[in-house]
Design a protein around this motif. Structure first.
Motif, PDB file in Angstrom:
ATOM      1  N   ALA A   1     -38.958   4.924  21.855  1.00  0.00           N
ATOM      2  CA  ALA A   1     -38.170   5.341  22.886  1.00  0.00           C
ATOM      3  C   ALA A   1     -38.936   5.237  24.103  1.00  0.00           C
ATOM      4  O   ALA A   1     -38.334   4.920  25.333  1.00  0.00           O
TER       5      ALA A   1
ATOM      6  N   TYR B   1     -35.928  12.487  17.885  1.00  0.00           N
ATOM      7  CA  TYR B   1     -36.893  11.557  17.095  1.00  0.00           C
ATOM      8  C   TYR B   1     -37.439  12.230  15.755  1.00  0.00           C
ATOM      9  O   TYR B   1     -38.241  12.985  15.881  1.00  0.00           O
TER      10      TYR B   1
ATOM     11  N   GLU C   1     -39.816   5.983  15.894  1.00  0.00           N
ATOM     12  CA  GLU C   1     -38.836   6.342  16.810  1.00  0.00           C
ATOM     13  C   GLU C   1     -39.096   6.738  17.964  1.00  0.00           C
ATOM     14  O   GLU C   1     -38.773   6.278  19.089  1.00  0.00           O
ATOM     15  N   TRP C   2     -39.993   7.607  18.102  1.00  0.00           N
ATOM     16  CA  TRP C   2     -40.410   8.518  19.371  1.00  0.00           C
ATOM     17  C   TRP C   2     -41.210   7.465  20.318  1.00  0.00           C
ATOM     18  O   TRP C   2     -40.887   7.381  21.339  1.00  0.00           O
TER      19      TRP C   2
END
Lengths: 347, 468
Positions: free
Chosen positions: A199, A190, A195-196
């Motif tokens: 997820a 990520y 993004e992290w």
């Protein structure tokens, strides 16, 4: 014509001076009480304090069933019974506010022996920096700007400070999460908080039956958003701490940065070692940057065990009495280097 | 950009300075750029809508002037339709959706709502009305079509009045924009006085009344009758001070550039009848409706029943112009109804209001103020439920005569506005103050400056009329 205009401009100037005097006489204190009560508190506290303690909510938050209802500053004071540690607390405050508080200290009459400033790791993150609480915090400083009080009052009415609304602030925060790249010295999939977080939100934690553990995933997301950043000199909050350090050196006042404990244990179990890596890397950055000249850092980052945090389902620096005691003891150990003779073991 | 912002207080002197430094032939470019910058401080992309309006009406007017016969009418209708369609799309789309949903539900049908999440561009109703008046005047032959696109654009965009009026006619503003203005001390001084007065009225009076009003309207029934009544009167003065303040600043800012724009208010709460109220309140809009709708419907050259219907149409459309909500329509309708009642009453009893001051006339002023204040409830309430709650709160029993801080503040501000209105009766601040003795003039400056700088509201409220 020039004489005609000059007389009127002069008259206006005299009128403004007179009105400023009237304002200070009748309304200024009332406005300060209403908008900048912490500044008034600081002006009073500095007269009595040996050590001033600037803090946010970590110093005034207790657990309901705490057997010891003493704040971190009060617990620190137990180690120095001959000194007076007086706290000025303001919820959600940070270095960007504390640095203006320093200007309110009368260094001729009330120079404190030391000042403790809480160094809150989360205060560097985008969520805190773009929080809606920033508006009232900034508002509280307008009346003490270095201009005539009447002019400051006018600035307050014009909202001539960082008074962005909640939507604008949220936009800035989301932009930062989306665009700021995360750097690791190892491979990590990520690249940004978004993004992290994305997820993790989409099934980061699963229940035994394979379904999503929404509660745990949500909490993990909070941890990512709160601690996933790389500190560097471009972070506005770092610049605020730099200003405080510069003030300390310039005025030869010892300033102790009390790096508060974060729930590193939960960060590890909920998110993983990558997040803990960032937290520790940022801690090291701060230790290296501020442990010099008139500044010292009391490192408490991982001294409080996870269960000692008051808020178990959120990221805060609110501790039960044991947590507060650990931090106060650690801070006292740092202060001891300056107040060796006044130090007394408290617990 | 808000007038009551530091941004504007820096922006205006810069524009004024550049305006007089530049040669006359370049000034229109400065006004254009400054106006675009002013507008884009709100929502930048919405400037495109304004450009579209400008382009439509610029081309339409030129075409109308060139063609003859029925084609003239065709282009006028096309231009008006385009303007109204833009306004309808941005302002009334949601309203239409709500109503269609209601109608469908009434017949037991399902309505698939179209949600476009449109934000109303600030001041759209003002731009479209101002621009439409130009094409109508060209159609009527009262106005020559402007060939210079820049000057016409400035007529629609002129920053002092672009977002909340006064709604100017091209014959006056267009001419003013083209004239060569020299930097005159009198213009600067008068402009400064008007801006000071406007800011005082907006920031000291309106912004201090706003929290009183907001608190009660949030939950009317949890307040005592006296509190509700206070909020009703507070809103009367809040909206007056807010809009009057804006209009005065607009006149002052334009004056600094040597440009005269019309006055939008003439002490409306000293009107002795609702009819007179509308000659004193939002004058530019009233005259727009009179010239372009009322007269088109036949004016007063029709039978009494038809005239009554026309009056109701004009006032209801005026209500709808203010906001896409039935509460605004009711607000307009109630005003229309009051106006009709006054007319019928004076016809039946052969009653005529005499000019000048008397106790009887003062009572008439009070009556008009009470009526308009009551009708404002429908303007301020978000919906009919809230309006009903407000009315129930006002007429609730038992009465509680405890005076709260808010009531005292409201009372004081109403007295201040009342005194200012009496002082300015049928005049304007700069005109009146320039004729006053020096001690009164400087005394008033001191009061206004102190009120503005030391006592203005600490929360910023956008001008109420920006939402229209």
């Amino acid at each position: 014509m020039i004489k005609y205009i000059s007389i009127r401009v002069f008259g206006l100037g005299v009128l403004l001076v007179l009105l400023n005097y009237l304002y200070v006489l009748f309304f200024y204190q009332r406005d300060l009480r209403e908008k900048s009560d912490k500044i008034l508190e600081l002006r009073e506290s500095q007269k009595k304090a040996d050590i001033l303690y600037f803090a946010e909510s970590s110093n005034v938050n207790f657990r309901e069933n705490d057997s010891i209802k003493l704040s971190i500053s009060e617990l620190t004071n137990l180690f120095f019974p001959k000194l007076k540690v007086i706290a000025v607390n303001n919820v959600a405050s940070h270095a960007g506010i504390f640095k203006y508080w320093l200007n309110e200290i009368d260094l001729i009459k009330n120079k404190p022996k030391a000042i403790v400033v809480t160094l809150n790791l989360r205060s560097f993150d985008a969520a805190w920096r773009h929080s809606k609480l920033e508006t009232p915090l900034r508002e509280s400083l307008v009346l003490v700007e270095p201009y005539p009080p009447l002019f400051n009052r006018f600035l307050l009415a014009l909202q001539a400070f960082d008074s962005k609304d909640e939507t604008e602030r949220e936009k800035e925060m989301l932009k930062e999460w989306k665009e700021t790249q995360l750097h690791f010295p190892f491979e990590f999939k990520y690249k940004t908080v978004r993004e992290w977080d994305g997820a993790m939100a989409n099934g980061g934690h699963l229940n035994a039956d394979g379904s999503w553990d929404i509660k745990k995933s949500e909490l993990a997301c909070h941890y990512i958003k709160a601690y996933a950043f790389n500190l560097n000199e471009h972070n506005p909050r770092v610049r605020d701490f730099d200003d405080i350090a510069a003030w300390a050196n310039e005025n030869k006042v010892n300033v102790y940065f009390n790096l508060l404990a974060e729930n590193v244990e939960y960060a590890d179990s909920l998110v993983g070692k990558e997040l803990v890596f960032l937290m520790k890397q940022n801690r090291d950055f701060l230790m290296k940057r501020y442990n010099r000249n008139y500044c010292k850092v009391a490192d408490n980052l991982d001294v409080v065990p996870g269960k000692e945090f008051t808020d178990q389902d959120w990221t805060t620096e609110h501790y039960g009495y044991r947590g507060r005691m650990y931090i106060a003891r650690n801070l006292a150990a740092q202060l001891k280097t300056q107040f060796e003779n006044e130090y007394q073991k408290a617990y | 950009m808000l007038f009551n912002s530091l941004h504007f207080l820096f922006f205006l002197p810069v524009v004024v300075f550049l305006y007089y430094v530049l040669a006359h032939k370049y000034r229109w470019i400065l006004i254009f750029v400054a106006s675009c910058y002013f507008y884009m401080a709100f929502v930048p992309q919405y400037i495109l809508i304004l450009f579209l309006i400008i382009l439509i009406d610029y081309v339409s007017a030129l075409t109308i002037e060139q063609v003859k016969g029925r084609l003239k009418l065709f282009y006028l209708v096309a231009s008006l339709t385009a303007n109204i369609a833009l306004l309808a799309f941005f302002k009334y789309f949601g309203f239409l959706n709500d109503n269609l949903e209601l109608v469908f539900r009434l017949f037991g049908e399902e309505y698939h709502r179209v949600n476009l999440n449109i934000i109303l561009p600030i001041g759209l109703s003002f731009h479209t009305f101002q621009s439409m008046s130009y094409t109508i005047e060209v159609y009527r032959g009262n106005q020559k079509a402007e060939t210079h696109l820049g000057y016409f654009a400035n007529y629609v965009l002129f920053f002092p009045q672009m977002v909340a009026g006064p709604i100017e006619r091209y014959a006056t503003l267009g001419k003013e924009l083209k004239e060569t203005h020299r930097p005159l001390y009198k213009n600067f001084a008068d402009g400064f006085k008007l801006i000071l007065f406007g800011l005082f009225v907006k920031m000291t009076v309106a912004d201090n009344l706003a929290p009183v009003v907001n608190e009660v309207y949030k939950d009317p029934l949890s307040h005592s009758p006296l509190q509700a009544l206070t909020a009703m009167f507070a809103f009367s003065f809040q909206i007056y001070a807010d809009f009057y303040g804006y209009s005065t600043i607009a006149v002052g800012a334009a004056r600094m550039l040597g440009i005269s724009i019309m006055d939008n208010f003439k002490t409306p709460y000293l009107a002795k009848s609702v009819t007179e109220f509308w000659n004193r309140w939002h004058i530019s809009l009233s005259s727009w409706f009179r010239e372009y709708l009322y007269i088109s419907l036949g004016g007063n050259r029709v039978s009494l029943p038809r005239w009554s219907i026309n009056i109701m149409i004009v006032f209801m459309v005026s209500g709808l112009w203010h906001g896409a909500n039935w509460t605004f329509v009711v607000w307009g309708a109630l005003h229309g109804l009051m106006l009709l009642l006054e007319k019928y009453f004076s016809k039946i009893f052969n009653f005529k209001i005499r000019e000048g001051w008397s106790i009887f006339n003062a009572l008439l002023c009070l009556k008009t103020f009470l009526i308009t204040s009551f009708i404002w409830i429908f303007f301020r309430a978000e919906n009919f439920d809230k309006a009903e709650q407000m009315i129930r709160a006002i007429f609730a029993v038992p009465l509680n005569f405890t005076l709260t801080h808010n009531m005292k503040v409201t009372g004081l501000l109403i007295v201040v506005m009342g005194l200012l209105d009496l002082f300015l009766y049928n005049s304007r601040f700069d005109l009146k103050i320039n004729r006053s003795p020096v001690y009164l003039r400087w005394g008033l400056y001191a009061v206004l400056i102190f009120g503005l700088m030391a006592l203005s509201g600490t929360q910023k409220y956008a001008f109420i009329y920006f939402q229209f």
